[in-house]
Design an enzyme around this catalytic site. Structure first.
Site, PDB file in Angstrom:
ATOM      1  N   TYR A  66       0.755  -1.037  -0.177  1.00 44.91           N
ATOM      2  CA  TYR A  66      -0.062   0.191   0.024  1.00 44.91           C
ATOM      3  C   TYR A  66       0.876   1.113   0.049  1.00 44.91           C
ATOM      4  O   TYR A  66       0.894   2.146  -0.774  1.00 44.91           O
ATOM      5  CB  TYR A  66      -0.993  -0.054   1.485  1.00 44.91           C
ATOM      6  CG  TYR A  66      -1.612   1.176   1.546  1.00 44.91           C
ATOM      7  CD1 TYR A  66      -2.299   1.963   0.539  1.00 44.91           C
ATOM      8  CD2 TYR A  66      -1.895   1.586   2.809  1.00 44.91           C
ATOM      9  CE1 TYR A  66      -3.253   3.051   0.748  1.00 44.91           C
ATOM     10  CE2 TYR A  66      -2.830   2.740   3.141  1.00 44.91           C
ATOM     11  CZ  TYR A  66      -3.217   3.333   1.989  1.00 44.91           C
ATOM     12  OH  TYR A  66      -4.136   4.396   2.413  1.00 44.91           O
ATOM     13  N   LEU A  93       5.462 -10.691  -2.778  1.00 45.95           N
ATOM     14  CA  LEU A  93       4.136 -10.742  -3.207  1.00 45.95           C
ATOM     15  C   LEU A  93       3.180 -11.549  -2.335  1.00 45.95           C
ATOM     16  O   LEU A  93       2.009 -11.954  -2.657  1.00 45.95           O
ATOM     17  CB  LEU A  93       3.992 -11.106  -4.733  1.00 45.95           C
ATOM     18  CG  LEU A  93       4.783 -10.146  -5.558  1.00 45.95           C
ATOM     19  CD1 LEU A  93       4.595 -10.866  -7.124  1.00 45.95           C
ATOM     20  CD2 LEU A  93       4.178  -8.880  -5.738  1.00 45.95           C
ATOM     21  N   PHE A 148       9.988  -1.044   3.454  1.00 44.24           N
ATOM     22  CA  PHE A 148       8.484  -1.312   3.643  1.00 44.24           C
ATOM     23  C   PHE A 148       8.007  -2.821   3.918  1.00 44.24           C
ATOM     24  O   PHE A 148       6.993  -2.857   4.784  1.00 44.24           O
ATOM     25  CB  PHE A 148       7.560  -0.730   2.253  1.00 44.24           C
ATOM     26  CG  PHE A 148       7.668   0.427   2.170  1.00 44.24           C
ATOM     27  CD1 PHE A 148       7.049   1.552   2.843  1.00 44.24           C
ATOM     28  CD2 PHE A 148       8.454   1.034   1.129  1.00 44.24           C
ATOM     29  CE1 PHE A 148       7.471   2.986   2.342  1.00 44.24           C
ATOM     30  CE2 PHE A 148       8.758   2.162   0.888  1.00 44.24           C
ATOM     31  CZ  PHE A 148       8.385   3.323   1.388  1.00 44.24           C
ATOM     32  N   THR A 203       5.927   2.929  12.921  1.00 44.63           N
ATOM     33  CA  THR A 203       4.418   2.920  13.543  1.00 44.63           C
ATOM     34  C   THR A 203       4.392   3.839  14.805  1.00 44.63           C
ATOM     35  O   THR A 203       5.152   3.699  15.571  1.00 44.63           O
ATOM     36  CB  THR A 203       4.069   1.832  13.382  1.00 44.63           C
ATOM     37  OG1 THR A 203       2.587   1.789  14.077  1.00 44.63           O
ATOM     38  CG2 THR A 203       4.557   0.850  14.275  1.00 44.63           C
ATOM     39  N   TYR A 207       3.274  -6.585  17.141  1.00 43.04           N
ATOM     40  CA  TYR A 207       3.316  -5.576  15.876  1.00 43.04           C
ATOM     41  C   TYR A 207       4.393  -4.173  16.301  1.00 43.04           C
ATOM     42  O   TYR A 207       5.426  -4.252  15.630  1.00 43.04           O
ATOM     43  CB  TYR A 207       2.046  -5.216  15.209  1.00 43.04           C
ATOM     44  CG  TYR A 207       2.491  -4.004  14.297  1.00 43.04           C
ATOM     45  CD1 TYR A 207       3.150  -4.206  13.242  1.00 43.04           C
ATOM     46  CD2 TYR A 207       1.876  -3.017  14.471  1.00 43.04           C
ATOM     47  CE1 TYR A 207       3.465  -3.244  12.050  1.00 43.04           C
ATOM     48  CE2 TYR A 207       1.856  -1.866  13.432  1.00 43.04           C
ATOM     49  CZ  TYR A 207       2.664  -1.868  12.381  1.00 43.04           C
ATOM     50  OH  TYR A 207       2.723  -1.084  11.389  1.00 43.04           O
ATOM     51  N   PHE A 237       1.106   7.324  11.566  1.00 35.23           N
ATOM     52  CA  PHE A 237      -0.126   7.310  12.377  1.00 35.23           C
ATOM     53  C   PHE A 237      -1.036   6.570  11.393  1.00 35.23           C
ATOM     54  O   PHE A 237      -0.649   5.379  10.779  1.00 35.23           O
ATOM     55  CB  PHE A 237      -0.635   8.675  13.028  1.00 35.23           C
ATOM     56  CG  PHE A 237       0.300   8.813  14.159  1.00 35.23           C
ATOM     57  CD1 PHE A 237       1.469   9.009  14.153  1.00 35.23           C
ATOM     58  CD2 PHE A 237      -0.144   8.972  15.430  1.00 35.23           C
ATOM     59  CE1 PHE A 237       2.427   9.360  15.339  1.00 35.23           C
ATOM     60  CE2 PHE A 237       0.693   9.338  16.702  1.00 35.23           C
ATOM     61  CZ  PHE A 237       1.850   9.347  16.511  1.00 35.23           C
ATOM     62  N   ILE A 271     -18.715  -0.735  15.256  1.00 37.69           N
ATOM     63  CA  ILE A 271     -17.994   0.393  16.046  1.00 37.69           C
ATOM     64  C   ILE A 271     -17.540  -0.413  17.192  1.00 37.69           C
ATOM     65  O   ILE A 271     -18.124  -0.465  18.080  1.00 37.69           O
ATOM     66  CB  ILE A 271     -18.825   1.653  16.260  1.00 37.69           C
ATOM     67  CG1 ILE A 271     -19.334   2.009  14.921  1.00 37.69           C
ATOM     68  CG2 ILE A 271     -18.143   2.742  17.008  1.00 37.69           C
ATOM     69  CD1 ILE A 271     -20.606   3.320  15.046  1.00 37.69           C
ATOM     70  N   ARG A 291      -8.356   8.750  16.186  1.00 34.22           N
ATOM     71  CA  ARG A 291      -7.028   8.589  15.404  1.00 34.22           C
ATOM     72  C   ARG A 291      -6.625   9.729  14.705  1.00 34.22           C
ATOM     73  O   ARG A 291      -7.373  10.476  14.108  1.00 34.22           O
ATOM     74  CB  ARG A 291      -7.207   7.314  14.719  1.00 34.22           C
ATOM     75  CG  ARG A 291      -7.550   5.970  15.195  1.00 34.22           C
ATOM     76  CD  ARG A 291      -6.253   5.365  15.965  1.00 34.22           C
ATOM     77  NE  ARG A 291      -6.435   4.185  16.616  1.00 34.22           N
ATOM     78  CZ  ARG A 291      -6.834   4.133  17.749  1.00 34.22           C
ATOM     79  NH1 ARG A 291      -7.129   5.309  18.689  1.00 34.22           N
ATOM     80  NH2 ARG A 291      -6.966   3.220  18.681  1.00 34.22           N
TER      81      ARG A 291
HETATM   82  C1  UD1 Z   1      -3.217   0.042  13.885  1.00 32.03           C
HETATM   83  C2  UD1 Z   1      -1.901   0.203  14.305  1.00 32.03           C
HETATM   84  C3  UD1 Z   1      -1.141   1.083  13.514  1.00 32.03           C
HETATM   85  C4  UD1 Z   1      -0.873   0.279  12.328  1.00 32.03           C
HETATM   86  C5  UD1 Z   1      -2.191   0.264  11.522  1.00 32.03           C
HETATM   87  C6  UD1 Z   1      -1.882  -0.869  10.310  1.00 32.03           C
HETATM   88  C7  UD1 Z   1      -2.078   0.497  16.818  1.00 32.03           C
HETATM   89  C8  UD1 Z   1      -2.695   1.142  18.175  1.00 32.03           C
HETATM   90  N1  UD1 Z   1      -2.402   1.096  15.757  1.00 32.03           N
HETATM   91  O1  UD1 Z   1      -3.910   1.105  13.540  1.00 32.03           O
HETATM   92  O2  UD1 Z   1       0.099   1.224  14.377  1.00 32.03           O
HETATM   93  O3  UD1 Z   1       0.039   0.839  11.422  1.00 32.03           O
HETATM   94  O4  UD1 Z   1      -3.044  -0.712  12.502  1.00 32.03           O
HETATM   95  O5  UD1 Z   1      -2.547  -2.084  10.575  1.00 32.03           O
HETATM   96  O6  UD1 Z   1      -1.732  -0.745  17.091  1.00 32.03           O
HETATM   97  N2  UD1 Z   1     -12.399   0.372  14.068  1.00 32.03           N
HETATM   98  C9  UD1 Z   1     -13.786   0.028  14.173  1.00 32.03           C
HETATM   99  N3  UD1 Z   1     -14.386  -0.719  13.407  1.00 32.03           N
HETATM  100  C10 UD1 Z   1     -13.811  -1.493  12.378  1.00 32.03           C
HETATM  101  C11 UD1 Z   1     -12.304  -1.122  12.160  1.00 32.03           C
HETATM  102  C12 UD1 Z   1     -11.771  -0.214  13.160  1.00 32.03           C
HETATM  103  O7  UD1 Z   1     -14.522   0.623  15.015  1.00 32.03           O
HETATM  104  O8  UD1 Z   1     -14.437  -2.375  11.677  1.00 32.03           O
HETATM  105  C13 UD1 Z   1     -11.949   1.339  14.876  1.00 32.03           C
HETATM  106  C14 UD1 Z   1     -10.729   0.859  15.655  1.00 32.03           C
HETATM  107  O9  UD1 Z   1     -11.107   0.398  16.902  1.00 32.03           O
HETATM  108  C15 UD1 Z   1      -9.820   2.013  15.796  1.00 32.03           C
HETATM  109  C16 UD1 Z   1     -10.211   2.890  14.365  1.00 32.03           C
HETATM  110  O10 UD1 Z   1     -11.328   2.380  13.909  1.00 32.03           O
HETATM  111  O11 UD1 Z   1     -10.105   2.835  16.948  1.00 32.03           O
HETATM  112  C17 UD1 Z   1      -9.113   2.583  13.350  1.00 32.03           C
HETATM  113  O12 UD1 Z   1      -8.631   1.348  13.330  1.00 32.03           O
HETATM  114  P1  UD1 Z   1      -7.789   0.753  12.109  1.00 32.03           P
HETATM  115  O13 UD1 Z   1      -8.065   1.478  10.838  1.00 32.03           O
HETATM  116  O14 UD1 Z   1      -7.678  -0.721  12.253  1.00 32.03           O
HETATM  117  O15 UD1 Z   1      -6.224   1.162  12.608  1.00 32.03           O
HETATM  118  P2  UD1 Z   1      -5.530   1.204  14.114  1.00 32.03           P
HETATM  119  O16 UD1 Z   1      -5.744   0.228  14.895  1.00 32.03           O
HETATM  120  O17 UD1 Z   1      -5.688   2.556  14.719  1.00 32.03           O
END
Ligand code: UD1
Length: 330
Positions: A11, A33, A73, A117, A141, A169, A207, A221
């Site tokens: 990505y 891959l 990466f 990260t 991770y 982030f 959520i 986030r």
């Molecule tokens: C995580 C990692 C980040 C990593 C990234 C890549 C942590 C704290 N963060 O980001 O370092 O680079 O993954 O994989 O470990 N959410 C929902 N419903 C869903 C999916 C997500 O509510 O179906 C919420 C999650 O709880 C979170 C937010 O959306 O609060 C973002 O989630 P996500 O996109 O998975 O990324 P992170 O977990 O923040």
């Protein structure tokens, strides 16, 4: 200048390739891959389908292409999977990463930009998070990335291999051209999941947690556009070329959005309501993660161009609408 890009079919890596070419660099991709997509690599860029575990094959790639710098990466990124299979994460992100470093040392390649990260920090004690915030990852991770940063510092001291670690982030969005974007299997990230619901590919968004100590109870986030991340890699590479010391920088917009705010932004972009229901918290999710990225702005001259959440979601939507099955459809 020839630049070896490990994980260039992924990505973030694939977005960086376009910037490298535009900036006059000559990239060569090393990717097994297993997660990446050959179709994400621009025409004309050599792709060596090699695993970083394969020291002999890696050695041949270095001998053939003679890169002067490496952008690294390649690595596993899915937090939940890292908890289930820590062995895979430590082996791939640390041990295989070291095979790459050893090839660099053997071939006297002295500059590396590393994909790190925000997960290196763990649960933040202060927000926005500065780079010198205590590092206490809550999952394998984050641990694998933090440990690799430490290894990089040691390789500089011992072998003069200078590196810049970029602590992303929440990477999000897609190239504005709509030609490349996010394609993970399984998809776990918030924005693509919301947009897949909008497209009818999933029934509803779950959520994860509505009882966090945030303004609306959902996690906050710092979403940063993948093209802004890409631009930071070019700046980091240029800084290393000018002699910058080993360092680490946060990359985020310094502004947090809750899950509900992201959902509302997506509803605006797609022009309809998107079904969602509340679900239990996901283990290991900190309530708030927001970057302090003044150092990247001041020392690298980084200036995000797509900081606006609407634009981030809009570009992701353009990609998904034209590629609902990701690269698989081409
Ligand atoms: C995580 C990692 C980040 C990593 C990234 C890549 C942590 C704290 N963060 O980001 O370092 O680079 O993954 O994989 O470990 N959410 C929902 N419903 C869903 C999916 C997500 O509510 O179906 C919420 C999650 O709880 C979170 C937010 O959306 O609060 C973002 O989630 P996500 O996109 O998975 O990324 P992170 O977990 O923040």
């Amino acid at each position: 200048m020839r630049v070896l890009v490990s994980g260039g079919a992924g990505y973030v890596g694939s977005h960086v390739l376009l910037d490298l070419i535009a900036a006059g660099y000559d990239p060569i991709v090393v990717d097994d891959l297993s997660k990446g997509h050959a179709a994400a690599v621009p025409q004309g860029v050599p792709l060596a389908q090699v695993s970083l575990a394969d020291a002999a094959a890696l050695d041949r790639v270095f001998a053939q292409y003679k890169p002067q710098a490496v952008l690294h990466f390649a690595g596993f990124t899915e937090v939940g999977e890292s908890v289930k299979f820590p062995d895979r994460f430590f082996r791939n992100n640390i041990s295989n990463g070291m095979t790459l470093l050893d090839a660099m040392v053997a071939h006297e390649v002295k500059m590396l930009v590393f994909s790190s990260t925000a997960a290196v920090y763990g649960e933040p004690q202060t927000v926005p998070i500065p780079e010198d915030h205590p590092k206490s990852p809550t999952n394998p991770y984050g641990e694998s990335k933090l440990f690799f940063e430490k290894i990089l510092a040691r390789y500089d001291a011992a072998y003069g291999l200078r590196s810049i670690s970029l602590r992303y982030f929440n990477a999000a969005g897609a190239h504005p051209s709509g030609t490349i974007g996010e394609d993970h299997n399984p998809e776990t990230h918030l924005i693509p999941i919301i947009l897949q619901v909008a497209l009818g590919m999933r029934e509803q968004l779950a959520i994860f947690g509505t009882d966090y100590p945030t303004m609306d109870g959902t996690c906050v986030r710092d979403y940063v556009h993948v093209c802004d991340l890409a631009a930071a890699h070019i700046l980091a590479l240029r800084a290393l070329e000018k002699g910058a010391p080993t360092d680490a920088f946060n990359l985020g917009n310094g502004q947090g959005f809750s899950v509900k705010e992201v959902l509302a932004a997506a509803e605006k972009v797609v022009g309809k309501s998107i079904p969602a229901q509340t679900a239990p918290r996901r283990a290991g999710d900190p309530a708030v993660l927001v970057a302090g990225s003044t150092r990247a702005r001041e020392l690298l001259g980084w200036q995000p161009r797509y900081a606006d959440l609407h634009t981030i979601v809009e570009t992701a939507w353009r990609w998904l609408q034209t590629h609902p099955a990701g690269y698989g459809e081409e």
